[in-house]
Design a protein around this motif. Sequence first.
Motif, PDB file in Angstrom:
ATOM      1  N   THR A 283      35.603  -6.955 -18.115  1.00  0.00           N
ATOM      2  CA  THR A 283      35.699  -8.332 -17.620  1.00  0.00           C
ATOM      3  C   THR A 283      36.983  -8.992 -18.106  1.00  0.00           C
ATOM      4  O   THR A 283      37.688  -9.656 -17.330  1.00  0.00           O
ATOM      5  CB  THR A 283      34.478  -9.141 -18.076  1.00  0.00           C
ATOM      6  OG1 THR A 283      33.281  -8.540 -17.565  1.00  0.00           O
ATOM      7  CG2 THR A 283      34.556 -10.576 -17.581  1.00  0.00           C
ATOM      8  N   LEU A 284      37.304  -8.820 -19.376  1.00  0.00           N
ATOM      9  CA  LEU A 284      38.534  -9.398 -19.915  1.00  0.00           C
ATOM     10  C   LEU A 284      39.766  -8.804 -19.247  1.00  0.00           C
ATOM     11  O   LEU A 284      40.744  -9.519 -18.965  1.00  0.00           O
ATOM     12  CB  LEU A 284      38.596  -9.177 -21.422  1.00  0.00           C
ATOM     13  CG  LEU A 284      37.632 -10.010 -22.265  1.00  0.00           C
ATOM     14  CD1 LEU A 284      37.630  -9.527 -23.707  1.00  0.00           C
ATOM     15  CD2 LEU A 284      37.988 -11.497 -22.194  1.00  0.00           C
ATOM     16  N   ARG A 285      39.746  -7.518 -18.965  1.00  0.00           N
ATOM     17  CA  ARG A 285      40.889  -6.894 -18.289  1.00  0.00           C
ATOM     18  C   ARG A 285      41.049  -7.433 -16.876  1.00  0.00           C
ATOM     19  O   ARG A 285      42.173  -7.628 -16.405  1.00  0.00           O
ATOM     20  CB  ARG A 285      40.722  -5.384 -18.292  1.00  0.00           C
ATOM     21  CG  ARG A 285      41.025  -4.741 -19.642  1.00  0.00           C
ATOM     22  CD  ARG A 285      40.695  -3.272 -19.667  1.00  0.00           C
ATOM     23  NE  ARG A 285      41.214  -2.636 -20.880  1.00  0.00           N
ATOM     24  CZ  ARG A 285      40.762  -1.496 -21.382  1.00  0.00           C
ATOM     25  NH1 ARG A 285      39.773  -0.849 -20.766  1.00  0.00           N
ATOM     26  NH2 ARG A 285      41.294  -0.991 -22.477  1.00  0.00           N
ATOM     27  N   HIS A 286      39.941  -7.671 -16.188  1.00  0.00           N
ATOM     28  CA  HIS A 286      40.019  -8.278 -14.856  1.00  0.00           C
ATOM     29  C   HIS A 286      40.615  -9.688 -14.940  1.00  0.00           C
ATOM     30  O   HIS A 286      41.434 -10.082 -14.098  1.00  0.00           O
ATOM     31  CB  HIS A 286      38.637  -8.327 -14.212  1.00  0.00           C
ATOM     32  CG  HIS A 286      38.233  -7.075 -13.504  1.00  0.00           C
ATOM     33  ND1 HIS A 286      38.866  -6.634 -12.366  1.00  0.00           N
ATOM     34  CD2 HIS A 286      37.251  -6.180 -13.766  1.00  0.00           C
ATOM     35  CE1 HIS A 286      38.299  -5.510 -11.959  1.00  0.00           C
ATOM     36  NE2 HIS A 286      37.316  -5.212 -12.788  1.00  0.00           N
ATOM     37  N   LEU A 287      40.200 -10.447 -15.941  1.00  0.00           N
ATOM     38  CA  LEU A 287      40.772 -11.781 -16.120  1.00  0.00           C
ATOM     39  C   LEU A 287      42.269 -11.698 -16.384  1.00  0.00           C
ATOM     40  O   LEU A 287      43.065 -12.427 -15.780  1.00  0.00           O
ATOM     41  CB  LEU A 287      40.071 -12.499 -17.276  1.00  0.00           C
ATOM     42  CG  LEU A 287      38.689 -13.068 -16.982  1.00  0.00           C
ATOM     43  CD1 LEU A 287      37.949 -13.389 -18.267  1.00  0.00           C
ATOM     44  CD2 LEU A 287      38.807 -14.324 -16.111  1.00  0.00           C
ATOM     45  N   ARG A 288      42.665 -10.794 -17.289  1.00  0.00           N
ATOM     46  CA  ARG A 288      44.085 -10.643 -17.614  1.00  0.00           C
ATOM     47  C   ARG A 288      44.903 -10.286 -16.381  1.00  0.00           C
ATOM     48  O   ARG A 288      46.005 -10.829 -16.170  1.00  0.00           O
ATOM     49  CB  ARG A 288      44.249  -9.566 -18.704  1.00  0.00           C
ATOM     50  CG  ARG A 288      45.663  -9.060 -18.903  1.00  0.00           C
ATOM     51  CD  ARG A 288      46.613 -10.159 -19.343  1.00  0.00           C
ATOM     52  NE  ARG A 288      47.994  -9.735 -19.265  1.00  0.00           N
ATOM     53  CZ  ARG A 288      48.770  -9.865 -18.196  1.00  0.00           C
ATOM     54  NH1 ARG A 288      48.282 -10.380 -17.065  1.00  0.00           N
ATOM     55  NH2 ARG A 288      50.020  -9.487 -18.228  1.00  0.00           N
ATOM     56  N   SER A 289      44.405  -9.379 -15.549  1.00  0.00           N
ATOM     57  CA  SER A 289      45.179  -8.918 -14.394  1.00  0.00           C
ATOM     58  C   SER A 289      45.362 -10.013 -13.352  1.00  0.00           C
ATOM     59  O   SER A 289      46.257  -9.916 -12.505  1.00  0.00           O
ATOM     60  CB  SER A 289      44.491  -7.707 -13.757  1.00  0.00           C
ATOM     61  OG  SER A 289      43.292  -8.077 -13.092  1.00  0.00           O
ATOM     62  N   ARG A 290      44.549 -11.063 -13.424  1.00  0.00           N
ATOM     63  CA  ARG A 290      44.628 -12.146 -12.437  1.00  0.00           C
ATOM     64  C   ARG A 290      45.432 -13.342 -12.935  1.00  0.00           C
ATOM     65  O   ARG A 290      45.542 -14.351 -12.233  1.00  0.00           O
ATOM     66  CB  ARG A 290      43.208 -12.575 -12.039  1.00  0.00           C
ATOM     67  CG  ARG A 290      42.543 -11.567 -11.114  1.00  0.00           C
ATOM     68  CD  ARG A 290      41.030 -11.691 -11.082  1.00  0.00           C
ATOM     69  NE  ARG A 290      40.480 -10.831 -10.028  1.00  0.00           N
ATOM     70  CZ  ARG A 290      40.342  -9.513 -10.124  1.00  0.00           C
ATOM     71  NH1 ARG A 290      40.720  -8.890 -11.236  1.00  0.00           N
ATOM     72  NH2 ARG A 290      39.832  -8.812  -9.119  1.00  0.00           N
ATOM     73  N   LEU A 291      45.994 -13.230 -14.129  1.00  0.00           N
ATOM     74  CA  LEU A 291      46.783 -14.310 -14.701  1.00  0.00           C
ATOM     75  C   LEU A 291      48.260 -13.955 -14.709  1.00  0.00           C
ATOM     76  O   LEU A 291      48.630 -12.805 -14.942  1.00  0.00           O
ATOM     77  CB  LEU A 291      46.332 -14.582 -16.140  1.00  0.00           C
ATOM     78  CG  LEU A 291      44.941 -15.174 -16.316  1.00  0.00           C
ATOM     79  CD1 LEU A 291      44.555 -15.193 -17.788  1.00  0.00           C
ATOM     80  CD2 LEU A 291      44.869 -16.583 -15.727  1.00  0.00           C
TER      81      LEU A 291
END
Length: 225
Positions: free
Chosen positions: A128-136
């Motif tokens: 989940t954190l990696r998905h958030l990072r990739s969208r920022l």
Amino acid sequence: MAQFAFDAHAAAGYVERPPRQVPGLEGLHKMAALLLGEYVPADGRVLVLGAGGGLELKALAEAQAGWHFHGVDPSADMLALARQVVGPLARRIDLQQGYIADAPEGPFDGAVCLLTFHFIGRAQRLETLRHLRSRLRPGAPLILAHISFSQEEPERSRWIARHAGFAEGRTASGAALDRALGTMGTQLTILPPEEEEAMLAEAGFEGISLFYAGLSFRGWVAYAG
């Protein structure tokens, strides 16, 4: 990702519950807006994970008249509640049923996830954190706040007792503590703060700082590396 989604029964009383259960919830929303505002431009786009209920969406949209929001939540009932809560602010808010992997790729200027991660299993946290990072975009802030405390005894039981007793104004004990231990042990995934911070770093976030602590809740600001 298999994660918890609120049903209609849980959504029905949601607006009243967080202010009773989360110490300084209004202040947490104000701090989130402040920390986002340091980096998010006046016309910025903010991703909100766990947006159902709409409380943080309403607070952030009222704080910054030029921001646009994309809110994601797995519960249709909670998203319906969010639409009611945000009212006319909805013109700047897009709501999507799903999980973080379903969200637009961005890049977003900032992201917020409040009172959600303790409903996400350990195996899904890092993803989940990696998905958030990739969208920022690089350097964009993530505001993260949820239940986090030591999982070693006797600290674990002590913090659960405090959490359960906050709304009643006294530390839980006896049968009330037993119920809280059972509920939090089966419905929530609670990690110690040091593990939370290690996962943020592993997911590609930098400048990780604790900005909020209210009994069993902790809040961090971190920046996409």
